[in-house]
Design a protein around this motif. Structure first.
Motif, mmCIF file in Angstrom:
data_model
loop_
_atom_site.group_PDB
_atom_site.id
_atom_site.type_symbol
_atom_site.label_atom_id
_atom_site.label_comp_id
_atom_site.label_asym_id
_atom_site.label_seq_id
_atom_site.Cartn_x
_atom_site.Cartn_y
_atom_site.Cartn_z
ATOM 1 N N ALA A 196 0.851 -1.189 0.000
ATOM 2 C CA ALA A 196 0.000 0.000 0.000
ATOM 3 C C ALA A 196 0.888 1.240 0.000
ATOM 4 O O ALA A 196 1.927 1.279 0.654
ATOM 5 C CB ALA A 196 -0.912 0.022 1.219
ATOM 6 N N ILE A 197 0.464 2.251 -0.728
ATOM 7 C CA ILE A 197 1.180 3.526 -0.776
ATOM 8 C C ILE A 197 0.362 4.553 0.005
ATOM 9 O O ILE A 197 -0.834 4.712 -0.231
ATOM 10 C CB ILE A 197 1.396 3.997 -2.224
ATOM 11 C CG1 ILE A 197 2.258 2.986 -2.989
ATOM 12 C CG2 ILE A 197 2.039 5.386 -2.250
ATOM 13 C CD1 ILE A 197 2.384 3.277 -4.473
ATOM 14 N N TYR A 198 1.017 5.258 0.921
ATOM 15 C CA TYR A 198 0.390 6.289 1.748
ATOM 16 C C TYR A 198 1.043 7.626 1.422
ATOM 17 O O TYR A 198 2.259 7.702 1.270
ATOM 18 C CB TYR A 198 0.593 5.998 3.234
ATOM 19 C CG TYR A 198 -0.021 4.709 3.706
ATOM 20 C CD1 TYR A 198 -1.275 4.696 4.307
ATOM 21 C CD2 TYR A 198 0.640 3.496 3.555
ATOM 22 C CE1 TYR A 198 -1.847 3.512 4.747
ATOM 23 C CE2 TYR A 198 0.086 2.307 3.993
ATOM 24 C CZ TYR A 198 -1.158 2.325 4.593
ATOM 25 O OH TYR A 198 -1.715 1.154 5.018
ATOM 26 N N SER A 199 0.222 8.694 1.356
ATOM 27 C CA SER A 199 0.790 10.005 1.052
ATOM 28 C C SER A 199 -0.088 11.129 1.584
ATOM 29 O O SER A 199 -1.312 11.024 1.581
ATOM 30 C CB SER A 199 0.944 10.168 -0.460
ATOM 31 O OG SER A 199 1.482 11.444 -0.758
ATOM 32 N N LYS A 200 0.571 12.204 2.034
ATOM 33 C CA LYS A 200 -0.141 13.430 2.408
ATOM 34 C C LYS A 200 -0.497 14.248 1.169
ATOM 35 O O LYS A 200 -1.428 15.029 1.183
ATOM 36 C CB LYS A 200 0.724 14.279 3.345
ATOM 37 C CG LYS A 200 0.857 13.709 4.744
ATOM 38 C CD LYS A 200 1.771 14.552 5.609
ATOM 39 C CE LYS A 200 1.169 15.907 5.858
ATOM 40 N NZ LYS A 200 1.941 16.712 6.806
ATOM 41 N N ALA A 201 0.266 14.066 0.111
ATOM 42 C CA ALA A 201 0.055 14.825 -1.128
ATOM 43 C C ALA A 201 -1.128 14.251 -1.906
ATOM 44 O O ALA A 201 -1.425 13.064 -1.825
ATOM 45 C CB ALA A 201 1.312 14.784 -1.987
ATOM 46 N N SER A 202 -1.789 15.091 -2.656
ATOM 47 C CA SER A 202 -2.855 14.634 -3.553
ATOM 48 C C SER A 202 -2.215 14.039 -4.798
ATOM 49 O O SER A 202 -1.450 14.708 -5.480
ATOM 50 C CB SER A 202 -3.755 15.802 -3.944
ATOM 51 O OG SER A 202 -4.433 16.286 -2.819
ATOM 52 N N LEU A 203 -2.515 12.794 -5.066
ATOM 53 C CA LEU A 203 -1.895 12.084 -6.177
ATOM 54 C C LEU A 203 -2.952 11.576 -7.145
ATOM 55 O O LEU A 203 -4.097 11.382 -6.781
ATOM 56 C CB LEU A 203 -1.096 10.888 -5.653
ATOM 57 C CG LEU A 203 -0.027 11.174 -4.606
ATOM 58 C CD1 LEU A 203 0.514 9.875 -4.046
ATOM 59 C CD2 LEU A 203 1.094 11.999 -5.198
ATOM 60 N N THR A 204 -2.517 11.305 -8.360
ATOM 61 C CA THR A 204 -3.355 10.635 -9.337
ATOM 62 C C THR A 204 -2.898 9.193 -9.386
ATOM 63 O O THR A 204 -1.762 8.906 -9.742
ATOM 64 C CB THR A 204 -3.201 11.273 -10.735
ATOM 65 O OG1 THR A 204 -3.509 12.654 -10.637
ATOM 66 C CG2 THR A 204 -4.112 10.614 -11.738
ATOM 67 N N GLY A 205 -3.743 8.280 -8.974
ATOM 68 C CA GLY A 205 -3.374 6.872 -8.935
ATOM 69 C C GLY A 205 -3.885 6.248 -7.665
ATOM 70 O O GLY A 205 -4.592 6.863 -6.870
ATOM 71 N N LYS A 206 -3.489 4.996 -7.459
ATOM 72 C CA LYS A 206 -3.955 4.231 -6.310
ATOM 73 C C LYS A 206 -3.040 4.476 -5.105
ATOM 74 O O LYS A 206 -1.874 4.089 -5.109
ATOM 75 C CB LYS A 206 -3.977 2.744 -6.659
ATOM 76 C CG LYS A 206 -4.575 1.885 -5.590
ATOM 77 C CD LYS A 206 -4.608 0.430 -6.017
ATOM 78 C CE LYS A 206 -5.115 -0.418 -4.869
ATOM 79 N NZ LYS A 206 -5.016 -1.835 -5.154
ATOM 80 N N TYR A 207 -3.599 5.138 -4.093
ATOM 81 C CA TYR A 207 -2.857 5.395 -2.865
ATOM 82 C C TYR A 207 -3.849 5.635 -1.737
ATOM 83 O O TYR A 207 -5.042 5.837 -1.975
ATOM 84 C CB TYR A 207 -1.910 6.587 -3.021
ATOM 85 C CG TYR A 207 -2.598 7.929 -2.957
ATOM 86 C CD1 TYR A 207 -2.527 8.708 -1.805
ATOM 87 C CD2 TYR A 207 -3.328 8.422 -4.030
ATOM 88 C CE1 TYR A 207 -3.170 9.939 -1.747
ATOM 89 C CE2 TYR A 207 -3.958 9.646 -3.977
ATOM 90 C CZ TYR A 207 -3.883 10.400 -2.827
ATOM 91 O OH TYR A 207 -4.516 11.611 -2.767
ATOM 92 N N ILE A 208 -3.367 5.644 -0.514
ATOM 93 C CA ILE A 208 -4.194 5.909 0.660
ATOM 94 C C ILE A 208 -3.806 7.289 1.191
ATOM 95 O O ILE A 208 -2.657 7.500 1.596
ATOM 96 C CB ILE A 208 -3.987 4.825 1.730
ATOM 97 C CG1 ILE A 208 -4.375 3.457 1.163
ATOM 98 C CG2 ILE A 208 -4.783 5.151 2.990
ATOM 99 C CD1 ILE A 208 -3.965 2.283 2.015
ATOM 100 N N PRO A 209 -4.742 8.238 1.189
ATOM 101 C CA PRO A 209 -4.429 9.574 1.701
ATOM 102 C C PRO A 209 -4.296 9.562 3.228
ATOM 103 O O PRO A 209 -5.046 8.864 3.916
ATOM 104 C CB PRO A 209 -5.613 10.419 1.248
ATOM 105 C CG PRO A 209 -6.719 9.466 0.993
ATOM 106 C CD PRO A 209 -6.094 8.147 0.658
ATOM 107 N N ILE A 210 -3.327 10.309 3.733
ATOM 108 C CA ILE A 210 -3.124 10.429 5.178
ATOM 109 C C ILE A 210 -3.002 11.907 5.532
ATOM 110 O O ILE A 210 -2.647 12.727 4.699
ATOM 111 C CB ILE A 210 -1.877 9.655 5.651
ATOM 112 C CG1 ILE A 210 -0.604 10.155 4.949
ATOM 113 C CG2 ILE A 210 -2.052 8.169 5.442
ATOM 114 C CD1 ILE A 210 0.689 9.579 5.494
#
Length: 70
Positions: free
Chosen positions: A28-42
Motif C-alpha cells: 500500500a502507498i500512503y501520502s499526504k500529497a494529492s496524487l493521481t493513482g492508487k494510494y491511501i491519503p493520510i
C-alpha cells in the motif's frame, strides 16, 4: 492486512513507489500529497506509522530522512 507500506513525503516520489509496488505484491502507498493513482491519503505521517507499524512486515519511506525520523 497489507504486508508492505510505502510512505511518501511528496508527490515526486510516487513513480518510484509504483515501481516498488510492482515488485512487492500486497503493498500500500500512503501520502499526504494529492496524487493521481492508487494510494491511501493520510493527514499525518507520524499517525500513519503508529497505525500501521504492527500490521506491516515492512515500512519504506521515500523522501527526506529528517521527515521520516521525526
Amino acid at each position: 492486512m497489507t504486508k508492505h507500506a510505502i510512505i511518501l513525503t511528496s508527490e515526486i516520489a510516487f513513480p518510484i513507489a509504483e515501481q516498488i509496488r510492482k515488485e512487492l505484491p500486497d503493498t500500500a502507498i500512503y501520502s499526504k500529497a494529492s496524487l493521481t493513482g492508487k494510494y491511501i491519503p493520510i493527514s499525518s505521517i507520524s499517525t500513519c506509522v503508529k497505525e500501521i507499524f504492527s500490521q506491516c512486515e515492512s515500512i519504506t519511506f521515500i523522501g527526506a530522512m529528517g521527515i521520516c525520523v521525526r
